[in-house]
Design an enzyme around this catalytic site. Structure first.
Site, PDB file in Angstrom:
ATOM      1  N   SER A 153      17.579 -79.416 108.608  1.00  0.00           N
ATOM      2  CA  SER A 153      18.285 -79.991 109.643  1.00  0.00           C
ATOM      3  C   SER A 153      17.788 -79.362 110.850  1.00  0.00           C
ATOM      4  O   SER A 153      17.283 -78.364 110.915  1.00  0.00           O
ATOM      5  CB  SER A 153      19.834 -79.688 109.408  1.00  0.00           C
ATOM      6  OG  SER A 153      20.417 -79.832 110.728  1.00  0.00           O
ATOM      7  N   TYR A 166      26.568 -73.286 108.896  1.00  0.00           N
ATOM      8  CA  TYR A 166      25.722 -74.393 108.292  1.00  0.00           C
ATOM      9  C   TYR A 166      24.185 -73.998 108.834  1.00  0.00           C
ATOM     10  O   TYR A 166      23.420 -74.038 107.881  1.00  0.00           O
ATOM     11  CB  TYR A 166      26.119 -75.615 109.182  1.00  0.00           C
ATOM     12  CG  TYR A 166      25.242 -76.840 108.575  1.00  0.00           C
ATOM     13  CD1 TYR A 166      25.092 -77.241 107.441  1.00  0.00           C
ATOM     14  CD2 TYR A 166      24.609 -77.624 109.699  1.00  0.00           C
ATOM     15  CE1 TYR A 166      24.379 -78.401 107.169  1.00  0.00           C
ATOM     16  CE2 TYR A 166      23.696 -78.824 109.382  1.00  0.00           C
ATOM     17  CZ  TYR A 166      23.695 -79.358 108.003  1.00  0.00           C
ATOM     18  OH  TYR A 166      23.052 -80.141 107.764  1.00  0.00           O
TER      19      TYR A 166
HETATM   20  P1  NDP Z   1      26.074 -87.203 102.514  1.00  0.00           P
HETATM   21  O1  NDP Z   1      27.549 -86.655 102.624  1.00  0.00           O
HETATM   22  O2  NDP Z   1      26.194 -88.658 102.786  1.00  0.00           O
HETATM   23  O3  NDP Z   1      25.595 -87.202 100.936  1.00  0.00           O
HETATM   24  C1  NDP Z   1      25.724 -85.776 100.450  1.00  0.00           C
HETATM   25  C2  NDP Z   1      25.302 -86.138  99.058  1.00  0.00           C
HETATM   26  O4  NDP Z   1      25.055 -84.807  98.371  1.00  0.00           O
HETATM   27  C3  NDP Z   1      25.983 -87.148  98.173  1.00  0.00           C
HETATM   28  O5  NDP Z   1      24.996 -87.872  97.270  1.00  0.00           O
HETATM   29  C4  NDP Z   1      26.783 -86.107  97.362  1.00  0.00           C
HETATM   30  O6  NDP Z   1      27.140 -86.786  96.144  1.00  0.00           O
HETATM   31  C5  NDP Z   1      26.019 -84.993  97.301  1.00  0.00           C
HETATM   32  N1  NDP Z   1      26.737 -83.803  96.614  1.00  0.00           N
HETATM   33  C6  NDP Z   1      27.487 -83.090  97.514  1.00  0.00           C
HETATM   34  N2  NDP Z   1      27.975 -82.038  96.618  1.00  0.00           N
HETATM   35  C7  NDP Z   1      27.299 -82.029  95.361  1.00  0.00           C
HETATM   36  C8  NDP Z   1      27.493 -81.346  94.086  1.00  0.00           C
HETATM   37  N3  NDP Z   1      28.403 -80.251  93.919  1.00  0.00           N
HETATM   38  N4  NDP Z   1      26.629 -81.722  93.109  1.00  0.00           N
HETATM   39  C9  NDP Z   1      25.707 -82.899  93.434  1.00  0.00           C
HETATM   40  N5  NDP Z   1      25.732 -83.575  94.390  1.00  0.00           N
HETATM   41  C10 NDP Z   1      26.400 -83.138  95.416  1.00  0.00           C
HETATM   42  O7  NDP Z   1      25.370 -86.592 103.419  1.00  0.00           O
HETATM   43  P2  NDP Z   1      23.703 -86.823 104.054  1.00  0.00           P
HETATM   44  O8  NDP Z   1      23.165 -87.730 103.353  1.00  0.00           O
HETATM   45  O9  NDP Z   1      23.873 -86.955 105.456  1.00  0.00           O
HETATM   46  O10 NDP Z   1      23.202 -85.325 103.909  1.00  0.00           O
HETATM   47  C11 NDP Z   1      21.927 -85.109 102.978  1.00  0.00           C
HETATM   48  C12 NDP Z   1      21.361 -83.898 103.493  1.00  0.00           C
HETATM   49  O11 NDP Z   1      20.750 -84.179 104.837  1.00  0.00           O
HETATM   50  C13 NDP Z   1      22.300 -82.803 103.542  1.00  0.00           C
HETATM   51  O12 NDP Z   1      21.152 -81.838 103.012  1.00  0.00           O
HETATM   52  C14 NDP Z   1      22.417 -82.550 105.015  1.00  0.00           C
HETATM   53  O13 NDP Z   1      22.555 -81.056 105.446  1.00  0.00           O
HETATM   54  C15 NDP Z   1      21.149 -83.000 105.616  1.00  0.00           C
HETATM   55  N6  NDP Z   1      21.317 -83.210 107.031  1.00  0.00           N
HETATM   56  C16 NDP Z   1      22.090 -84.410 107.383  1.00  0.00           C
HETATM   57  C17 NDP Z   1      22.236 -84.962 108.854  1.00  0.00           C
HETATM   58  C18 NDP Z   1      23.293 -85.845 109.076  1.00  0.00           C
HETATM   59  O14 NDP Z   1      23.406 -85.966 110.404  1.00  0.00           O
HETATM   60  N7  NDP Z   1      23.913 -86.602 108.427  1.00  0.00           N
HETATM   61  C19 NDP Z   1      21.291 -84.102 109.743  1.00  0.00           C
HETATM   62  C20 NDP Z   1      20.458 -83.219 109.221  1.00  0.00           C
HETATM   63  C21 NDP Z   1      20.457 -82.975 107.933  1.00  0.00           C
HETATM   64  P3  NDP Z   1      28.457 -86.552  95.406  1.00  0.00           P
HETATM   65  O15 NDP Z   1      29.567 -86.431  95.990  1.00  0.00           O
HETATM   66  O16 NDP Z   1      28.404 -88.137  94.446  1.00  0.00           O
HETATM   67  O17 NDP Z   1      28.267 -85.561  94.407  1.00  0.00           O
END
Ligand code: NDP
Length: 258
Positions: A153, A166
């Site tokens: 990020s 974070y």
């Molecule tokens: P979302 O919340 O849309 O997606 C997060 C994903 O992580 C989901 O598919 C969720 O699936 C999965 N997840 C969460 N907990 C678990 C778990 N315990 N086991 C398995 N899967 C898990 O977030 P983003 O797509 O935005 O984020 C993806 C990445 O991008 C992250 O690392 C985030 O830090 C990074 N990021 C995002 C930004 C933003 O502004 N959105 C900016 C910079 C970085 P499920 O709940 O089905 O398990």
């Protein structure tokens, strides 16, 4: 998703014959990345807890002529996390690309933070990523080839009020990735860190500190954030370069974000 993003993999698909594992594929950046890699011809293992969402995504990939494997798993369990790599290799034959994307952004001020938020972020954003990476590298080393893509990020390069916890997790991703890159390049394994700014996804929904969540949502409402597909395009760029090219880092912000 529009039809172009779901285009059938063609003979010119640049990842034909390769296998990718994408964590957090049930939403946001992970789902968009899985679709984009599949459109380039990769067989994709889809990992997250919400299996029903993964099944829908797998259906989309298969309908477009691609190959997808659904692995519904809680990645907070280290053994289950490692087992996803074993399963992807046993069912899809190899592992070329690991996208460590699953993550949590539980923003809040240090003094008032729920300490369990820090533990959840350090577990998923850091330790799970490390366990998965180790399991993947053990497969990729004998192959003499592989690519680890870690979704960090802008908070992995900087920090501000309410981002300390974070940022700590994402700075850890940066440090781990830097050491890893220098180590595994000798085995033909490439490492890329991607550092997005604000992306329109469900990430914000999980923030537990109410005032911080409201302030963050208000800030986002005043800008045009990145789309998940913009970050997926960065993953495709890094993973489709010739083997001699090791894209170390991609920092990508919305135009509106300072
Ligand atoms: P979302 O919340 O849309 O997606 C997060 C994903 O992580 C989901 O598919 C969720 O699936 C999965 N997840 C969460 N907990 C678990 C778990 N315990 N086991 C398995 N899967 C898990 O977030 P983003 O797509 O935005 O984020 C993806 C990445 O991008 C992250 O690392 C985030 O830090 C990074 N990021 C995002 C930004 C933003 O502004 N959105 C900016 C910079 C970085 P499920 O709940 O089905 O398990």
């Amino acid at each position: 998703m529009n039809d172009t993003q779901l285009s059938t993999p063609s003979a010119h698909a640049r990842l034909q014959g390769q296998v990718a594992l994408v964590t957090g594929a049930s939403a946001g950046i992970g789902a968009a990345t899985a679709l984009a890699l599949a459109a380039e011809g990769a067989a994709v293992a889809l990992v997250a807890r919400r299996q029903e969402r993964l099944e829908v995504l797998a259906g989309q990939i298969r309908a477009a002529g691609g190959q997808a494997l659904v692995i519904g798993t809680d990645l907070n369990d280290a053994e289950q996390a490692r087992a996803t790599v074993t399963r992807a290799v046993s069912e899809l034959g190899r592992l070329d690309i690991l996208v460590n994307n699953a993550g949590l952004m539980l923003l809040g001020p240090v003094a008032d933070a729920d300490a369990s938020d820090w533990e959840r972020m350090m577990t998923l954003n850091v330790l799970t990523l490390m366990h998965l990476t180790q399991a993947a590298v053990q497969v990729m080393k004998p192959q003499g080839r592989g690519h680890i893509v870690n979704i960090s990020s802008v908070s992995g390069r900087g920090a501000g009020p309410t981002s300390a916890g974070y940022s700590a997790s994402k700075w850890a991703v940066g440090g781990f990735s830097e050491g890893l890159r220098q180590e595994v390049r000798l085995h033909g394994i490439r490492v890329t860190v991607i550092e997005p700014g604000v992306v329109a996804t469900e990430l914000t929904d999980h923030i537990t500190h109410a005032a911080t969540k409201a302030a963050y949502e208000s800030r986002i409402s005043e800008m045009t954030p990145l789309e998940a597909e913009d970050v997926a395009a960065a993953v495709v760029y890094a993973t489709t370069q010739p083997q001699r090219v090791n894209v170390n880092e991609i920092l990508i912000r919305p135009l509106d974000q300072g």
